[in-house]
Scaffold this active site. Structure first.
Site, PDB file in Angstrom:
ATOM      1  N   ASP A  14      33.396  47.141  42.662  1.00 19.90           N
ATOM      2  CA  ASP A  14      31.978  46.907  42.369  1.00 19.90           C
ATOM      3  C   ASP A  14      31.103  47.474  43.472  1.00 19.90           C
ATOM      4  O   ASP A  14      31.192  47.057  44.633  1.00 19.90           O
ATOM      5  CB  ASP A  14      31.704  45.410  42.220  1.00 19.90           C
ATOM      6  CG  ASP A  14      32.247  44.849  40.915  1.00 19.90           C
ATOM      7  OD1 ASP A  14      32.057  45.495  39.869  1.00 19.90           O
ATOM      8  OD2 ASP A  14      32.856  43.766  40.938  1.00 19.90           O
ATOM      9  N   MET A  41      27.017  49.264  39.829  1.00 21.59           N
ATOM     10  CA  MET A  41      25.951  48.301  39.516  1.00 21.59           C
ATOM     11  C   MET A  41      24.754  48.652  40.387  1.00 21.59           C
ATOM     12  O   MET A  41      24.396  47.937  41.325  1.00 21.59           O
ATOM     13  CB  MET A  41      26.441  46.873  39.752  1.00 21.59           C
ATOM     14  CG  MET A  41      27.524  46.445  38.784  1.00 21.59           C
ATOM     15  SD  MET A  41      27.856  44.678  38.839  1.00 21.59           S
ATOM     16  CE  MET A  41      28.806  44.570  40.349  1.00 21.59           C
ATOM     17  N   SER A  88      38.493  36.524  41.547  1.00 19.03           N
ATOM     18  CA  SER A  88      38.759  35.262  42.245  1.00 19.03           C
ATOM     19  C   SER A  88      40.012  34.577  41.733  1.00 19.03           C
ATOM     20  O   SER A  88      40.741  33.938  42.497  1.00 19.03           O
ATOM     21  CB  SER A  88      37.555  34.322  42.106  1.00 19.03           C
ATOM     22  OG  SER A  88      37.221  34.099  40.753  1.00 19.03           O
ATOM     23  N   HIS A 111      39.341  47.344  40.430  1.00 17.89           N
ATOM     24  CA  HIS A 111      37.947  47.387  39.987  1.00 17.89           C
ATOM     25  C   HIS A 111      37.074  47.266  41.230  1.00 17.89           C
ATOM     26  O   HIS A 111      37.153  46.281  41.967  1.00 17.89           O
ATOM     27  CB  HIS A 111      37.672  46.232  39.014  1.00 17.89           C
ATOM     28  CG  HIS A 111      36.326  46.289  38.370  1.00 17.89           C
ATOM     29  ND1 HIS A 111      36.072  47.067  37.261  1.00 17.89           N
ATOM     30  CD2 HIS A 111      35.163  45.667  38.675  1.00 17.89           C
ATOM     31  CE1 HIS A 111      34.808  46.918  36.902  1.00 17.89           C
ATOM     32  NE2 HIS A 111      34.226  46.079  37.754  1.00 17.89           N
ATOM     33  N   SER A 157      39.675  42.910  40.807  1.00 17.96           N
ATOM     34  CA  SER A 157      38.358  43.171  41.382  1.00 17.96           C
ATOM     35  C   SER A 157      38.375  42.850  42.872  1.00 17.96           C
ATOM     36  O   SER A 157      38.523  41.682  43.271  1.00 17.96           O
ATOM     37  CB  SER A 157      37.297  42.329  40.679  1.00 17.96           C
ATOM     38  OG  SER A 157      36.043  42.483  41.318  1.00 17.96           O
ATOM     39  N   ASP A 172      34.806  41.946  32.146  1.00 14.84           N
ATOM     40  CA  ASP A 172      34.687  41.596  33.563  1.00 14.84           C
ATOM     41  C   ASP A 172      33.816  40.357  33.698  1.00 14.84           C
ATOM     42  O   ASP A 172      32.658  40.355  33.276  1.00 14.84           O
ATOM     43  CB  ASP A 172      34.058  42.757  34.325  1.00 14.84           C
ATOM     44  CG  ASP A 172      33.901  42.480  35.813  1.00 14.84           C
ATOM     45  OD1 ASP A 172      34.454  41.477  36.296  1.00 14.84           O
ATOM     46  OD2 ASP A 172      33.214  43.274  36.489  1.00 14.84           O
ATOM     47  N   GLY A 173      34.414  39.307  34.279  1.00 11.25           N
ATOM     48  CA  GLY A 173      33.646  38.105  34.564  1.00 11.25           C
ATOM     49  C   GLY A 173      34.296  36.845  34.042  1.00 11.25           C
ATOM     50  O   GLY A 173      34.422  36.676  32.824  1.00 11.25           O
ATOM     51  N   HIS A 215      32.698  50.734  39.560  1.00 10.05           N
ATOM     52  CA  HIS A 215      31.655  50.159  38.708  1.00 10.05           C
ATOM     53  C   HIS A 215      30.326  50.235  39.457  1.00 10.05           C
ATOM     54  O   HIS A 215      30.096  49.479  40.405  1.00 10.05           O
ATOM     55  CB  HIS A 215      32.035  48.714  38.374  1.00 10.05           C
ATOM     56  CG  HIS A 215      31.052  47.992  37.525  1.00 10.05           C
ATOM     57  ND1 HIS A 215      31.091  46.629  37.344  1.00 10.05           N
ATOM     58  CD2 HIS A 215      29.995  48.426  36.799  1.00 10.05           C
ATOM     59  CE1 HIS A 215      30.122  46.254  36.542  1.00 10.05           C
ATOM     60  NE2 HIS A 215      29.428  47.329  36.207  1.00 10.05           N
ATOM     61  N   MET A 236      30.335  43.133  30.056  1.00  9.86           N
ATOM     62  CA  MET A 236      30.181  42.126  31.096  1.00  9.86           C
ATOM     63  C   MET A 236      30.194  40.746  30.443  1.00  9.86           C
ATOM     64  O   MET A 236      29.377  40.456  29.568  1.00  9.86           O
ATOM     65  CB  MET A 236      28.876  42.336  31.861  1.00  9.86           C
ATOM     66  CG  MET A 236      28.843  43.598  32.708  1.00  9.86           C
ATOM     67  SD  MET A 236      30.128  43.664  33.998  1.00  9.86           S
ATOM     68  CE  MET A 236      29.762  42.173  34.941  1.00  9.86           C
ATOM     69  N   MET A 257      27.350  47.641  44.605  1.00  8.09           N
ATOM     70  CA  MET A 257      26.092  46.948  44.356  1.00  8.09           C
ATOM     71  C   MET A 257      25.053  47.392  45.377  1.00  8.09           C
ATOM     72  O   MET A 257      25.356  47.484  46.575  1.00  8.09           O
ATOM     73  CB  MET A 257      26.307  45.433  44.420  1.00  8.09           C
ATOM     74  CG  MET A 257      27.385  44.940  43.470  1.00  8.09           C
ATOM     75  SD  MET A 257      27.514  43.146  43.370  1.00  8.09           S
ATOM     76  CE  MET A 257      28.122  42.743  45.001  1.00  8.09           C
TER      77      MET A 257
END
Length: 229
Positions: free
Chosen positions: A36, A69, A206, A34, A9, A183-184, A67, A138, A38
């Site tokens: 994101d 969002m 991370s 990935h 990510s 994811d997460g 993705h 998620m 947003m």
């Protein structure tokens, strides 16, 4: 043998050196990026748009999973299709006509994926299993990187795995491939939980970009997941 894939990510990367960060995860052996997107409405933060995805596409051969969002993702599909995304991942919570949206993505030659927030039941996507290529569970509430894995989501992953298997048996489409992505909060402790429940694509941000040795970390992450299957 389940094929475990690692998706890095970029939300947790250093955007000032994004090209270098991508090369880092390429060397580490990640199969996917990935991305994101947003909009500050579906989730609190704002991230990137099609121009950045287009630049990423020029600098890597990795599979780009975008993705969305965002509110009303249908209005953004064409822009991200043209930017070079390989898959478009829309949230079921924002797609009134989900079947139509997924068919539109596939008709454009892209992989069609759908994401579910932690509180959204898997029953919301059981009637689009015939068209969807990947389902994202998620394992944190979306919007921020670095959150902790919600362990109750392993139950949801197992439930989705069973739903997919039942669909295949009921329709006779045993060769239909539907990836389960999570994811997460994915790290060396939680990857086995997700993989053991049925996930085969692990999104990590991370934990990869913050690792002292990303190459070694990705190897360990994959090994920990495979061992749990």
């Amino acid at each position: 043998m389940v094929d475990i894939k690692i998706s890095a990510s970029i939300l947790n990367s250093d955007f000032a050196f994004l090209a270098d960060e991508i090369k880092k995860v390429e060397r580490a052996g990640a199969e996917m990026l990935h991305i994101d997107v947003m909009d500050g409405m579906f989730v609190p933060d704002i991230s990137i748009g099609p121009p950045v995805v287009k630049c990423i596409r020029k600098n890597t051969g990795l599979f780009l999973d975008v993705h969305l969002m965002t509110k009303q993702p249908d209005r953004m599909l064409d822009s991200f299709i043209e930017s070079g995304a390989d898959s478009l991942n829309v949230h079921v919570e924002e797609c009134t006509h989900l079947d139509r949206t997924l068919h539109y993505i596939k008709d454009a030659g892209k992989k069609a994926a759908v994401a579910l927030n932690p509180s959204t039941p898997v029953s919301t996507i059981e009637n689009v299993l015939g068209v969807v290529d990947m389902i994202l569970i998620m394992t944190v509430n979306p919007g921020y990187g670095g959150q902790g894995f919600i362990k109750d989501m392993t139950y949801k992953i197992r439930k989705l795995k069973g739903l997919i298997e039942d669909y295949k048996r009921s329709t006779g489409r045993m060769d239909k491939r539907i990836d389960i992505q999570v994811d997460g909060g994915i790290n060396l402790e939680t990857a086995p939980l997700a993989a053991g429940a049925g996930a085969n694509i692990l999104v990590a941000g991370s934990s990869i970009f913050g690792a002292e040795d990303p190459v070694d970390f990705v190897k360990k992450l994959r090994k920990s997941a495979v061992a749990a299957i």
